[in-house]
Design an enzyme around this catalytic site. Structure first.
Site, mmCIF file in Angstrom:
data_model
loop_
_atom_site.group_PDB
_atom_site.id
_atom_site.type_symbol
_atom_site.label_atom_id
_atom_site.label_comp_id
_atom_site.label_asym_id
_atom_site.label_seq_id
_atom_site.Cartn_x
_atom_site.Cartn_y
_atom_site.Cartn_z
ATOM 1 C CG HIS A 71 157.991 12.437 51.666
ATOM 2 N ND1 HIS A 71 157.175 13.543 51.790
ATOM 3 C CD2 HIS A 71 157.897 12.036 50.381
ATOM 4 C CE1 HIS A 71 156.601 13.789 50.612
ATOM 5 N NE2 HIS A 71 157.030 12.893 49.743
ATOM 6 C CB SER A 99 180.733 13.714 74.464
ATOM 7 O OG SER A 99 180.247 13.938 75.775
ATOM 8 C CE LYS A 153 177.128 11.604 71.005
ATOM 9 N NZ LYS A 153 176.359 12.593 71.732
ATOM 10 C CD GLU A 180 175.882 18.203 65.410
ATOM 11 O OE1 GLU A 180 175.902 18.935 66.407
ATOM 12 O OE2 GLU A 180 176.070 16.974 65.462
#
Ligand code: ARG
Length: 481
Positions: free
Chosen positions: A155, A276, A282, A289
């Site tokens: 969880h 980025s 970043k 992803e």
């Protein structure tokens, strides 16, 4: 030149021709199409449908066409509806009238199904190679970071301490099932449609079993209608691919989480990260992803083809031309994604200090209950006692390992001085050395059987009898454990 022009008077509408043509997609089957035709020419000669000399002429011509494709010289022209048309057209230009005998007793229906299966058998072998690479990277990482301890999560909540190598290997086994599935798909793909002709079977005395073996198939498909309409192999491959996608997305999702500043368990190498355009600080785990995102696309390919096949009458319908694009796309996706994820795993930095720090004493609450069980307290009761200890510690804003012995004794007389040893996560791991558990010894054996199990694959060439291999694999998995 149309392969089917004879009964037509008028010309096809240009847009209809564009819709009908599949050359842009199926041209990548040029190699298997030519190999299929060479085998067919030989089979025709063996059945005395054409002469040996004619067959030789065809094979030499087909070899010339092959070379043109191989060097990139081959020119697709208007009217080349699909790869089969294009190859036959060019063969005619090179060898003349004899080319017109190649399609004797054959239809594009059995031809395309044969080409597609041949192509897929080789594509599956490539995907398995890419899977190997990723599995190797997981094993190598598991060995390099063997004794790193981190919280295991359920969880997404800290649950119990586990070895990072155990976590890595959990993904190895999912991919191992994918390998098995691919090999089984490959075995079922190796059923030869050629000789089924348009739908009723060829009228010529072709030895289909010899033809099957000549092309590397295991059997000749037993029913001509089924042979030309069956695309189960494509669906199976798309399922295998979609499930690989799902497995990669789960691996990716955990690593995305672990690479956040909040977790900081791992750091991805620059080679597999992007920045980025706006925020200079970043560093994004884009590859992971993409793995997560492409899992959805892969699933779409599967559902798309399933929907196309549903309700089709037996034998060939043009709907079936929709089968190749999703299969090619799924292959292309895995072909790149698997090596990229392998590289990501190989090059990622593991922050063992951060991982161990996250293993707070509460993760050993279960072991504390087990401590009481060993002293005769029934587990249900022990669970309640430790629960109260957790609350007591939370109220005092300390870890459960900081409770004094008298505080613990106030909850149960069964606590003793030696309770301190429970709060060493290494002990918790040592306790778990059974088959499949996260203990040091059992993970070591797990890695050993993972290595062995992949070695026997090489000694079993013929996947059609994969159940024999299954028995051997099961033995290895149990023995190593
Ligand atoms: N381009 C077709 C396909 O990919 C080849 C088979 C065509 N057969 C036919 N009867 N029109 O399915």
């Amino acid at each position: 030149m149309k392969l089917w022009g004879g009964r037509f008077e008028g010309n096809i509408d240009p847009l209809a021709m564009q819709l009908n043509a599949s050359i842009n997609i199926d041209k990548r089957m040029w190699d298997v199409d030519i190999r299929g035709s060479v085998a067919w020419a030989r089979a025709l000669a063996k059945a005395s449908v054409i002469t040996k000399a004619e067959a030789n002429e065809m094979c030499a011509g087909l070899q010339a066409v092959w070379s043109e494709f191989n060097t990139g010289e081959f020119k697709i022209v208007t009217g080349d509806e699909d790869i089969h048309t294009a190859v036959e057209r060019r063969l005619g230009e090179i060898i003349g009238a004899t080319a017109g005998k190649l399609h004797t007793g054959r239809s594009r229906n059995d031809q395309v199904a044969t080409d597609f299966r041949l192509w897929l058998i080789e594509a599956i072998d490539l995907v398995i190679k890419r899977l190997d690479l990723l599995q190797d990277s997981l094993i190598a990482k598991a060995e390099a970071e063997f004794d790193v301890i981190l919280p295991g999560y359920t969880h997404t909540q800290r649950a119990q301490p586990i070895l990072f190598s155990h976590w890595l290997m959990s993904h190895f086994w999912a991919l191992e099932r994918d390998r098995e599935r691919l090999r089984q798909t490959r075995a079922r793909t190796a059923s030869l449609p050629l000789g089924a002709a348009a739908l009723a079977g060829t009228a010529y005395p072709i030895d289909r079993v010899a033809l099957a073996h000549d092309l590397g198939f295991v059997i000749a498909a037993p029913n001509s209608l089924d042979a030309i309409g069956d695309r189960d192999f494509a669906v199976e491959f798309l399922f295998d691919a979609a499930l690989i996608g799902s497995h990669l997305s789960r691996l990716a999702d955990a690593l995305i989480l672990y690479s956040t500043s909040e977790f900081n368990f791992v750091e991805m190498s620059d080679a597999y990260s992007t920045g980025s355009s706006l925020m200079p600080q970043k560093k994004n785990a884009d590859m992971l992803e993409l793995a997560r995102g492409k899992a959805g696309t892969l699933l779409g390919y599967l559902t798309g083809l399933m929907a196309t096949l549903k309700g089709l009458p037996s034998a060939y319908d043009k709907d079936l031309q929709e089968d190749k694009a999703p299969v090619f796309a799924a292959f292309d996706t895995l072909d790149v994604m698997l090596p990229v994820i392998a590289g990501t795993i190989t090059t990622m930095k593991v922050n063992r200090g951060r991982m161990l720090k996250a293993v707070d004493a509460s993760l050993l609450a279960t072991d504390l209950a087990d401590y009481l069980v060993k002293r005769g307290v029934p587990f249900r009761q022990a669970h309640g006692i430790v629960g109260r200890a957790v609350r007591l510690a939370a109220d005092a804003a300390v870890g459960i390992d900081q409770l004094s012995l008298s505080q613990l004794k106030s909850l149960s007389e069964s606590f003793d001085q030696d309770v301190r040893s429970v709060f060493d996560p290494r002990l918790a791991l040592t306790m778990r050395d059974g088959i499949g558990a996260t203990g040091f010894e059992s993970v070591r054996r797990q890695i050993e059987s993972a290595k062995q199990i992949r070695v026997i694959d090489e000694s079993h060439g013929d996947d059609y009898y994969w159940h024999r291999r299954q028995i051997e694999r099961a033995k290895i998995m149990q023995d190593a454990s």
